[in-house]
Design a protein around this motif. Structure first.
Motif, PDB file in Angstrom:
ATOM      1  N   GLU A   1      53.304  13.927   2.187  1.00  0.00           N
ATOM      2  CA  GLU A   1      53.028  15.116   1.360  1.00  0.00           C
ATOM      3  C   GLU A   1      54.375  15.760   1.091  1.00  0.00           C
ATOM      4  N   LEU A   2      54.933  15.489  -0.079  1.00  0.00           N
ATOM      5  CA  LEU A   2      56.305  15.886  -0.377  1.00  0.00           C
ATOM      6  C   LEU A   2      56.382  17.136  -1.235  1.00  0.00           C
ATOM      7  N   LYS A   3      57.406  17.934  -0.960  1.00  0.00           N
ATOM      8  CA  LYS A   3      57.686  19.129  -1.758  1.00  0.00           C
ATOM      9  C   LYS A   3      59.199  19.275  -1.872  1.00  0.00           C
ATOM     10  N   ALA A   4      59.678  19.457  -3.099  1.00  0.00           N
ATOM     11  CA  ALA A   4      61.112  19.660  -3.342  1.00  0.00           C
ATOM     12  C   ALA A   4      61.386  21.154  -3.426  1.00  0.00           C
ATOM     13  N   GLU A   5      62.473  21.586  -2.786  1.00  0.00           N
ATOM     14  CA  GLU A   5      62.798  23.017  -2.780  1.00  0.00           C
ATOM     15  C   GLU A   5      64.307  23.227  -2.696  1.00  0.00           C
ATOM     16  N   GLY A   6      64.730  24.429  -3.073  1.00  0.00           N
ATOM     17  CA  GLY A   6      66.127  24.838  -2.931  1.00  0.00           C
ATOM     18  C   GLY A   6      67.117  24.062  -3.775  1.00  0.00           C
ATOM     19  N   GLY A   7      66.675  23.473  -4.881  1.00  0.00           N
ATOM     20  CA  GLY A   7      67.560  22.649  -5.683  1.00  0.00           C
ATOM     21  C   GLY A   7      68.516  23.436  -6.559  1.00  0.00           C
ATOM     22  N   TYR A   8      69.656  22.816  -6.863  1.00  0.00           N
ATOM     23  CA  TYR A   8      70.612  23.401  -7.806  1.00  0.00           C
ATOM     24  C   TYR A   8      71.603  22.331  -8.254  1.00  0.00           C
TER      25      TYR A   8
ATOM     26  N   LYS B   1      68.761  25.503 -16.834  1.00  0.00           N
ATOM     27  CA  LYS B   1      68.072  24.643 -15.862  1.00  0.00           C
ATOM     28  C   LYS B   1      68.088  23.214 -16.384  1.00  0.00           C
ATOM     29  N   VAL B   2      68.201  22.278 -15.455  1.00  0.00           N
ATOM     30  CA  VAL B   2      68.190  20.854 -15.777  1.00  0.00           C
ATOM     31  C   VAL B   2      66.931  20.252 -15.164  1.00  0.00           C
ATOM     32  N   GLY B   3      66.118  19.628 -15.989  1.00  0.00           N
ATOM     33  CA  GLY B   3      64.904  18.983 -15.506  1.00  0.00           C
ATOM     34  C   GLY B   3      65.205  17.588 -14.973  1.00  0.00           C
ATOM     35  N   ILE B   4      64.687  17.298 -13.784  1.00  0.00           N
ATOM     36  CA  ILE B   4      64.817  15.966 -13.215  1.00  0.00           C
ATOM     37  C   ILE B   4      63.450  15.522 -12.708  1.00  0.00           C
ATOM     38  N   GLU B   5      63.326  14.229 -12.461  1.00  0.00           N
ATOM     39  CA  GLU B   5      62.116  13.694 -11.871  1.00  0.00           C
ATOM     40  C   GLU B   5      62.520  12.799 -10.702  1.00  0.00           C
ATOM     41  N   LEU B   6      61.965  13.115  -9.525  1.00  0.00           N
ATOM     42  CA  LEU B   6      62.241  12.351  -8.311  1.00  0.00           C
ATOM     43  C   LEU B   6      61.189  11.256  -8.183  1.00  0.00           C
ATOM     44  N   HIS B   7      61.629  10.045  -7.877  1.00  0.00           N
ATOM     45  CA  HIS B   7      60.721   8.906  -7.744  1.00  0.00           C
ATOM     46  C   HIS B   7      60.753   8.412  -6.301  1.00  0.00           C
ATOM     47  N   PHE B   8      59.571   8.082  -5.781  1.00  0.00           N
ATOM     48  CA  PHE B   8      59.418   7.729  -4.379  1.00  0.00           C
ATOM     49  C   PHE B   8      58.748   6.376  -4.217  1.00  0.00           C
TER      50      PHE B   8
ATOM     51  N   VAL C   1      61.257  18.507 -11.085  1.00  0.00           N
ATOM     52  CA  VAL C   1      61.996  19.628 -10.504  1.00  0.00           C
ATOM     53  C   VAL C   1      62.925  20.203 -11.561  1.00  0.00           C
ATOM     54  N   GLU C   2      63.061  21.516 -11.572  1.00  0.00           N
ATOM     55  CA  GLU C   2      64.036  22.196 -12.426  1.00  0.00           C
ATOM     56  C   GLU C   2      65.201  22.634 -11.537  1.00  0.00           C
ATOM     57  N   LEU C   3      66.401  22.114 -11.809  1.00  0.00           N
ATOM     58  CA  LEU C   3      67.588  22.502 -11.055  1.00  0.00           C
ATOM     59  C   LEU C   3      68.319  23.608 -11.803  1.00  0.00           C
ATOM     60  N   PRO C   4      68.392  24.815 -11.233  1.00  0.00           N
ATOM     61  CA  PRO C   4      69.191  25.853 -11.878  1.00  0.00           C
ATOM     62  C   PRO C   4      70.672  25.487 -11.803  1.00  0.00           C
ATOM     63  N   VAL C   5      71.386  25.709 -12.892  1.00  0.00           N
ATOM     64  CA  VAL C   5      72.820  25.433 -12.940  1.00  0.00           C
ATOM     65  C   VAL C   5      73.536  26.667 -12.395  1.00  0.00           C
ATOM     66  N   LYS C   6      74.323  26.434 -11.359  1.00  0.00           N
ATOM     67  CA  LYS C   6      75.060  27.509 -10.679  1.00  0.00           C
ATOM     68  C   LYS C   6      76.546  27.403 -11.019  1.00  0.00           C
ATOM     69  N   ALA C   7      77.327  28.348 -10.515  1.00  0.00           N
ATOM     70  CA  ALA C   7      78.786  28.304 -10.713  1.00  0.00           C
ATOM     71  C   ALA C   7      79.332  26.994 -10.150  1.00  0.00           C
ATOM     72  N   THR C   8      80.421  26.514 -10.731  1.00  0.00           N
ATOM     73  CA  THR C   8      81.014  25.247 -10.317  1.00  0.00           C
ATOM     74  C   THR C   8      81.296  25.203  -8.823  1.00  0.00           C
ATOM     75  N   ASN C   9      81.716  26.332  -8.249  1.00  0.00           N
ATOM     76  CA  ASN C   9      82.068  26.373  -6.826  1.00  0.00           C
ATOM     77  C   ASN C   9      80.935  26.886  -5.931  1.00  0.00           C
ATOM     78  N   TYR C  10      79.718  26.997  -6.478  1.00  0.00           N
ATOM     79  CA  TYR C  10      78.589  27.527  -5.715  1.00  0.00           C
ATOM     80  C   TYR C  10      78.305  26.656  -4.482  1.00  0.00           C
ATOM     81  N   ASN C  11      78.121  27.323  -3.343  1.00  0.00           N
ATOM     82  CA  ASN C  11      77.740  26.641  -2.116  1.00  0.00           C
ATOM     83  C   ASN C  11      76.776  27.554  -1.360  1.00  0.00           C
ATOM     84  N   PRO C  12      75.484  27.165  -1.266  1.00  0.00           N
ATOM     85  CA  PRO C  12      74.489  28.048  -0.620  1.00  0.00           C
ATOM     86  C   PRO C  12      74.819  28.327   0.832  1.00  0.00           C
ATOM     87  N   ALA C  13      75.596  27.475   1.484  1.00  0.00           N
ATOM     88  CA  ALA C  13      75.974  27.708   2.884  1.00  0.00           C
ATOM     89  C   ALA C  13      76.871  28.930   3.001  1.00  0.00           C
ATOM     90  N   GLN C  14      77.528  29.299   1.913  1.00  0.00           N
ATOM     91  CA  GLN C  14      78.446  30.444   1.932  1.00  0.00           C
ATOM     92  C   GLN C  14      77.779  31.699   1.370  1.00  0.00           C
TER      93      GLN C  14
END
Length: 151
Positions: A32-39, A122-129, A137-150
């Motif tokens: 049961e898959l769910k994609a989250e937190g994409g960018y 946003k960039v649309g992608i499709e994950l295949h399993f 999935v819609e990936l929001p486009v962030k700043a070039t140096n974006y890092n969610p860990a920071q």
């Protein structure tokens, strides 16, 4: 008054059987898959990377086998080990676990971009399993140096 006794044992057996079948359907022996937190960091040239987490809440393993998108016809998945990147055919997604595609680690690589997505789009992608139906999935486009860990 001639009443027939209510068939309680038969009713109880029928309800128990229905409940057992319902519960069996709930205890998932499938992924049961769910994609989250994409960018996607805003690309600088004709290459881009995509990052996200695929969580598996099911009772069976699965594999990410490919990614497709209108952004590029040349999309691969890459493993990073010892600061070296190499293309792989799939990534495991364990039952009850997750696949973490993150900056500095495993990721999706887009080559020969058809357009340059900008921050805020946003960039649309499709994950295949291997087992599960594809996930869009819609990936929001962030700043070039974006890092969610920071952040």
């Amino acid at each position: 008054m001639n009443r027939r006794p209510f068939p309680v044992p038969a009713l109880a057996v029928g309800l128990a059987a229905t409940l057992a079948l319902t519960l069996a359907g709930c205890s998932s022996d499938s992924p049961e898959l769910k994609a989250e937190g994409g960018y996607m960091p805003q690309p600088v040239g004709d290459l881009a990377a995509g990052f996200l987490v695929v969580a598996n809440h099911g009772g069976a393993d699965d594999k990410l086998t490919s990614v497709t998108s209108g952004l590029s016809d040349d999309i691969t998945i890459h493993q990073t080990e010892n600061q070296k990147m190499r293309e792989v055919k799939s990534f495991d997604i364990p039952a009850g676990g997750e696949l973490d595609l993150e900056r500095g680690g495993n990721h999706i690589m887009f080559m020969n971009l058809k357009q340059q997505p900008k921050q805020g789009q946003k960039v649309g992608i499709e994950l295949h399993f291997e087992k599960t139906d594809p996930i869009k999935v819609e990936l929001p486009v962030k700043a070039t140096n974006y890092n969610p860990a920071q952040h």
